[in-house]
Design an enzyme around this catalytic site. Sequence first.
Site, mmCIF file in Angstrom:
data_model
loop_
_atom_site.group_PDB
_atom_site.id
_atom_site.type_symbol
_atom_site.label_atom_id
_atom_site.label_comp_id
_atom_site.label_asym_id
_atom_site.label_seq_id
_atom_site.Cartn_x
_atom_site.Cartn_y
_atom_site.Cartn_z
ATOM 1 C CB SER A 1 -100.335 50.693 -14.636
ATOM 2 O OG SER A 1 -99.258 49.790 -14.543
ATOM 3 C CD GLU A 2 -93.726 51.223 -16.770
ATOM 4 O OE1 GLU A 2 -93.176 52.291 -16.492
ATOM 5 O OE2 GLU A 2 -93.131 50.126 -16.768
ATOM 6 C CG ASN A 3 -98.899 47.804 -17.672
ATOM 7 O OD1 ASN A 3 -98.838 48.606 -16.745
ATOM 8 N ND2 ASN A 3 -99.574 46.683 -17.570
ATOM 9 C CB SER B 1 -99.251 54.477 -21.591
ATOM 10 O OG SER B 1 -98.916 54.379 -20.231
ATOM 11 C CD GLN C 1 -92.229 50.937 -20.297
ATOM 12 O OE1 GLN C 1 -93.347 50.479 -20.381
ATOM 13 N NE2 GLN C 1 -91.547 50.827 -19.196
#
Lengths: 232, 221
Positions: A48-50, A90, B103
């Site tokens: 998960s990117e977070n 990440s 991001q």
Amino acid sequence: MVEALNRNQVAWRVANDIDEGAFVNLGVGMPLNVLNYVPEGREIIFHSENGVLGMKPLEEGAEPNLDLINAGKQPISMLPGGAFFHHSDSFAMVRGGHIDVCVLGAYEVGQNGDLANWRLPNTKSAPAVGGAMDLAYGARQVYIMCDHNGRDGAPKIVKQCTLPLTGAKCVTKVFTDIAVIERADDGMVVREMAEGLEFEELQERTGAELRLANDWKTLTAPDIAPPEKRAR
Amino acid sequence: MINKICQGIEDAVAGIEDGAVILVGGFGNAGEPIALLNALAARKPRELTIVSNNAGSGDEGIGQLILGGCVKKFICSFPRVTGADAFDKMYEEGLLELELTPQGTLAERIRAAGAGIPGFYTRTSVDTPLAEGKEVREFAGLDYVLEEAIYGDVALVKAAVGDRWGNLTYTMSSRNFNPVMAMGAKITIAQVGEIVDLGGIEPEQVITPSIFVDKVVEVEA
């Protein structure tokens, strides 16, 4: 009659396409649902990117923890062996080519593998891109999960994208409610078609030019109820 | 004796000036330093640039800064989240500038600032509208976009545990952008759920080493 899959069945189909040992990132929206259909006994490590590796769905009845969420800000749970890390690490995993497969949604997929999934035209609201552009070029395989046609019937797989791109020539495979289509060097190849669907009809419902693989299969999934409609 | 511990939240945010570039940790509400942001909003600063993944939700934290008219510009990847009403309304009225950044590029631009790297090339955003106006260079047959570091004046972060030197640890996925933001600013201020004695965090367990942190304030979780 064409026996199209519902969205949960498409998630099941995608999950079954992922190999044991793969590191997989799931995009926000429909793709997050793939987590619920990992075949019994197959070890897949979800990123998960977070800053999470090794997430799994929150157990039914378990208390959600606000500090443990996925990319869609929904509560999750962890497998033994999971890890937390910060955002630079990440996205080093994403951008450095360490993610085997990412699963994203799409507004449009071009015949050449172009992807548009972050910006609709004629909207006043602010644009938002999140990690989609990083994943489009960073992941080794970019799987797309979408309805074959929009509500107005317009195809999502088109000759050429008209919306702003997320990434160029990045899509490797598309999973829809009626077909599984792979991007090969010489164009879009149909690997699977829903029961009752003729290739001519599939081609009519698709903007891009398709070729039917010699060894194509019927697209099937077990009986799974469709997702409940959420109030918005 | 080194002591970075502030006695009150007001002391922690004292001295933040109008026009400052503020790096804010968090992903959604996880790891968002709400108490520091609320205390900053109470000082009624003006013309701030907020660098954060999201643009707040509800009327606390970043939302409170927006509602207080403190923000001029956002640099973020995903401003629209459920409950981001304050941002949506002001953006649609043309009262907020937005620099949209993918991001991973956002994280790397801040990390780069903290690591003394003014710019870097990345594949992300090649052939998309977010690469417009940026230098593109070919390496080994592929195009890459030049992105520049984002230098913060102040970073506001949230951690689980801190000590008087400024060592920090985090809870689960609330770590997210916090350690990155802590590297990228001249002054880093951490709100922590618990302050422990030096040595209370095992050296192997330190996630953000003290060198990146200037002020620590305890906030009830």
